[in-house]
Design a protein around this motif. Sequence first.
Motif, PDB file in Angstrom:
ATOM      1  N   ASP A   7       0.840  -1.204   0.000  1.00 10.17           N
ATOM      2  CA  ASP A   7       0.000   0.000   0.000  1.00 10.17           C
ATOM      3  C   ASP A   7       0.871   1.248   0.000  1.00 10.17           C
ATOM      4  O   ASP A   7       0.589   2.230  -0.704  1.00 10.17           O
ATOM      5  CB  ASP A   7      -0.916   0.029   1.227  1.00 10.17           C
ATOM      6  CG  ASP A   7      -1.988  -1.050   1.177  1.00 10.17           C
ATOM      7  OD1 ASP A   7      -2.313  -1.516   0.064  1.00 10.17           O
ATOM      8  OD2 ASP A   7      -2.498  -1.429   2.269  1.00 10.17           O
ATOM      9  N   HIS A   9       3.977   1.490  -1.033  1.00 10.43           N
ATOM     10  CA  HIS A   9       4.701   1.562  -2.302  1.00 10.43           C
ATOM     11  C   HIS A   9       3.813   2.096  -3.424  1.00 10.43           C
ATOM     12  O   HIS A   9       4.262   2.862  -4.286  1.00 10.43           O
ATOM     13  CB  HIS A   9       5.254   0.178  -2.645  1.00 10.43           C
ATOM     14  CG  HIS A   9       6.050   0.130  -3.912  1.00 10.43           C
ATOM     15  ND1 HIS A   9       7.066   1.021  -4.194  1.00 10.43           N
ATOM     16  CD2 HIS A   9       5.998  -0.696  -4.995  1.00 10.43           C
ATOM     17  CE1 HIS A   9       7.589   0.736  -5.366  1.00 10.43           C
ATOM     18  NE2 HIS A   9       6.939  -0.304  -5.878  1.00 10.43           N
ATOM     19  N   ASN A  10       2.585   1.700  -3.441  1.00  7.39           N
ATOM     20  CA  ASN A  10       1.678   2.066  -4.526  1.00  7.39           C
ATOM     21  C   ASN A  10       0.975   3.408  -4.285  1.00  7.39           C
ATOM     22  O   ASN A  10       0.192   3.839  -5.133  1.00  7.39           O
ATOM     23  CB  ASN A  10       0.626   0.980  -4.748  1.00  7.39           C
ATOM     24  CG  ASN A  10       1.242  -0.277  -5.336  1.00  7.39           C
ATOM     25  OD1 ASN A  10       2.271  -0.218  -6.005  1.00  7.39           O
ATOM     26  ND2 ASN A  10       0.611  -1.413  -5.072  1.00  7.39           N
ATOM     27  N   LYS A  11       1.228   4.002  -3.183  1.00 12.66           N
ATOM     28  CA  LYS A  11       0.563   5.272  -2.866  1.00 12.66           C
ATOM     29  C   LYS A  11       1.005   6.342  -3.862  1.00 12.66           C
ATOM     30  O   LYS A  11       2.179   6.554  -4.087  1.00 12.66           O
ATOM     31  CB  LYS A  11       0.892   5.692  -1.419  1.00 12.66           C
ATOM     32  CG  LYS A  11       0.300   7.008  -1.016  1.00 12.66           C
ATOM     33  CD  LYS A  11      -1.197   6.907  -0.956  1.00 12.66           C
ATOM     34  CE  LYS A  11      -1.761   8.239  -0.465  1.00 12.66           C
ATOM     35  NZ  LYS A  11      -3.162   8.348  -0.667  1.00 12.66           N
ATOM     36  N   GLU A  12       0.072   7.011  -4.470  1.00 10.76           N
ATOM     37  CA  GLU A  12       0.321   8.096  -5.410  1.00 10.76           C
ATOM     38  C   GLU A  12      -0.192   9.380  -4.782  1.00 10.76           C
ATOM     39  O   GLU A  12      -1.283   9.423  -4.227  1.00 10.76           O
ATOM     40  CB  GLU A  12      -0.436   7.845  -6.716  1.00 10.76           C
ATOM     41  CG  GLU A  12       0.000   6.602  -7.452  1.00 10.76           C
ATOM     42  CD  GLU A  12       1.123   6.863  -8.427  1.00 10.76           C
ATOM     43  OE1 GLU A  12       1.265   7.979  -8.903  1.00 10.76           O
ATOM     44  OE2 GLU A  12       1.886   5.920  -8.661  1.00 10.76           O
ATOM     45  N   PHE A  13       0.604  10.367  -4.837  1.00 16.04           N
ATOM     46  CA  PHE A  13       0.218  11.677  -4.317  1.00 16.04           C
ATOM     47  C   PHE A  13      -0.136  12.572  -5.516  1.00 16.04           C
ATOM     48  O   PHE A  13       0.481  12.487  -6.567  1.00 16.04           O
ATOM     49  CB  PHE A  13       1.354  12.306  -3.517  1.00 16.04           C
ATOM     50  CG  PHE A  13       1.688  11.536  -2.278  1.00 16.04           C
ATOM     51  CD1 PHE A  13       0.937  11.721  -1.129  1.00 16.04           C
ATOM     52  CD2 PHE A  13       2.748  10.646  -2.254  1.00 16.04           C
ATOM     53  CE1 PHE A  13       1.247  11.018   0.004  1.00 16.04           C
ATOM     54  CE2 PHE A  13       3.054   9.940  -1.122  1.00 16.04           C
ATOM     55  CZ  PHE A  13       2.296  10.130   0.030  1.00 16.04           C
ATOM     56  N   SER A  14      -1.092  13.407  -5.290  1.00 17.60           N
ATOM     57  CA  SER A  14      -1.445  14.329  -6.369  1.00 17.60           C
ATOM     58  C   SER A  14      -0.356  15.394  -6.490  1.00 17.60           C
ATOM     59  O   SER A  14       0.272  15.766  -5.512  1.00 17.60           O
ATOM     60  CB  SER A  14      -2.807  14.976  -6.106  1.00 17.60           C
ATOM     61  OG  SER A  14      -2.806  15.567  -4.835  1.00 17.60           O
ATOM     62  N   ARG A  15      -0.180  15.854  -7.673  1.00 18.21           N
ATOM     63  CA  ARG A  15       0.885  16.814  -7.909  1.00 18.21           C
ATOM     64  C   ARG A  15       0.314  18.220  -7.790  1.00 18.21           C
ATOM     65  O   ARG A  15      -0.762  18.512  -8.246  1.00 18.21           O
ATOM     66  CB  ARG A  15       1.472  16.621  -9.287  1.00 18.21           C
ATOM     67  CG  ARG A  15       2.073  15.219  -9.386  1.00 18.21           C
ATOM     68  CD  ARG A  15       2.893  15.149 -10.643  1.00 18.21           C
ATOM     69  NE  ARG A  15       3.244  13.760 -10.879  1.00 18.21           N
ATOM     70  CZ  ARG A  15       4.398  13.252 -10.571  1.00 18.21           C
ATOM     71  NH1 ARG A  15       5.323  13.944 -10.017  1.00 18.21           N
ATOM     72  NH2 ARG A  15       4.651  11.985 -10.822  1.00 18.21           N
ATOM     73  N   GLU A  22       9.736  15.087  -5.597  1.00 13.09           N
ATOM     74  CA  GLU A  22       9.256  13.724  -5.848  1.00 13.09           C
ATOM     75  C   GLU A  22      10.322  12.694  -5.483  1.00 13.09           C
ATOM     76  O   GLU A  22      10.007  11.654  -4.878  1.00 13.09           O
ATOM     77  CB  GLU A  22       8.877  13.590  -7.324  1.00 13.09           C
ATOM     78  CG  GLU A  22       8.146  12.316  -7.615  1.00 13.09           C
ATOM     79  CD  GLU A  22       7.702  12.253  -9.074  1.00 13.09           C
ATOM     80  OE1 GLU A  22       7.702  11.125  -9.578  1.00 13.09           O
ATOM     81  OE2 GLU A  22       7.375  13.278  -9.671  1.00 13.09           O
ATOM     82  N   ASP A  23      11.553  12.911  -5.799  1.00 13.85           N
ATOM     83  CA  ASP A  23      12.623  11.951  -5.492  1.00 13.85           C
ATOM     84  C   ASP A  23      12.804  11.823  -3.969  1.00 13.85           C
ATOM     85  O   ASP A  23      13.005  10.715  -3.449  1.00 13.85           O
ATOM     86  CB  ASP A  23      13.941  12.412  -6.128  1.00 13.85           C
ATOM     87  CG  ASP A  23      13.938  12.253  -7.647  1.00 13.85           C
ATOM     88  OD1 ASP A  23      13.147  11.392  -8.112  1.00 13.85           O
ATOM     89  OD2 ASP A  23      14.710  12.942  -8.291  1.00 13.85           O
ATOM     90  N   ASN A  26       9.880   9.846  -2.653  1.00 16.52           N
ATOM     91  CA  ASN A  26      10.034   8.418  -3.011  1.00 16.52           C
ATOM     92  C   ASN A  26      11.110   7.753  -2.170  1.00 16.52           C
ATOM     93  O   ASN A  26      10.965   6.608  -1.736  1.00 16.52           O
ATOM     94  CB  ASN A  26      10.356   8.274  -4.499  1.00 16.52           C
ATOM     95  CG  ASN A  26       9.146   8.495  -5.373  1.00 16.52           C
ATOM     96  OD1 ASN A  26       8.009   8.345  -4.905  1.00 16.52           O
ATOM     97  ND2 ASN A  26       9.361   8.869  -6.630  1.00 16.52           N
ATOM     98  N   ASP A  30      10.461   4.708   0.338  1.00 13.92           N
ATOM     99  CA  ASP A  30      11.231   3.454   0.264  1.00 13.92           C
ATOM    100  C   ASP A  30      11.781   3.088   1.642  1.00 13.92           C
ATOM    101  O   ASP A  30      11.733   1.905   2.049  1.00 13.92           O
ATOM    102  CB  ASP A  30      12.389   3.594  -0.735  1.00 13.92           C
ATOM    103  CG  ASP A  30      11.930   3.572  -2.184  1.00 13.92           C
ATOM    104  OD1 ASP A  30      10.779   3.131  -2.420  1.00 13.92           O
ATOM    105  OD2 ASP A  30      12.717   3.986  -3.059  1.00 13.92           O
TER     106      ASP A  30
END
Length: 158
Positions: A7, A9-15, A22-23, A26, A30
């Motif tokens: 969950d 790892h797959n979490k996407e945040f809106s930009r 972003e790095d 991430n 990790d």
Amino acid sequence: MPLTPLDIHNKEFSRSFRGYDEDEVNEFLDQVIKDYESVLRDNNEYKEQVETLREKLAHFANIEETLSKTIIVAQETADEVKSNSKKEAQLIIKEAEKNADRIINEALAKSRKVALEIEELKKQASIYRTRFRTLVEAQMEMLKEDSWESFERSAVNE
């Protein structure tokens, strides 16, 4: 429902226009995933250890119960053996007392019989001595007389 490492790892945040790097996000995610996986692994290991310890505790509780029952049975058996030994000892003492009484009674009866026999023998010895003394005195009287005539008279009279 708790998060899984997948969950995270797959979490996407809106930009957004001035959002986070972003790095950097991430990289941080990790690191969070690794730490979270480690925590979940440790948690599973602890659960397994807890279950193992519960099983061991149940085993030892069972052993303790068995030992308690065994001790109780051993104590009851010891009490029973002790009681039986006391009863047997009392029976042996009673039997010995009976035998002692019998032996004493037999000895008393024998001693009474011997005492009666001794008295009878004393009477017989007294009678024998009296008869013997009378005989000896008669013989002495005969020896004292000077004449044989009295001896001849007494021989004729017998």
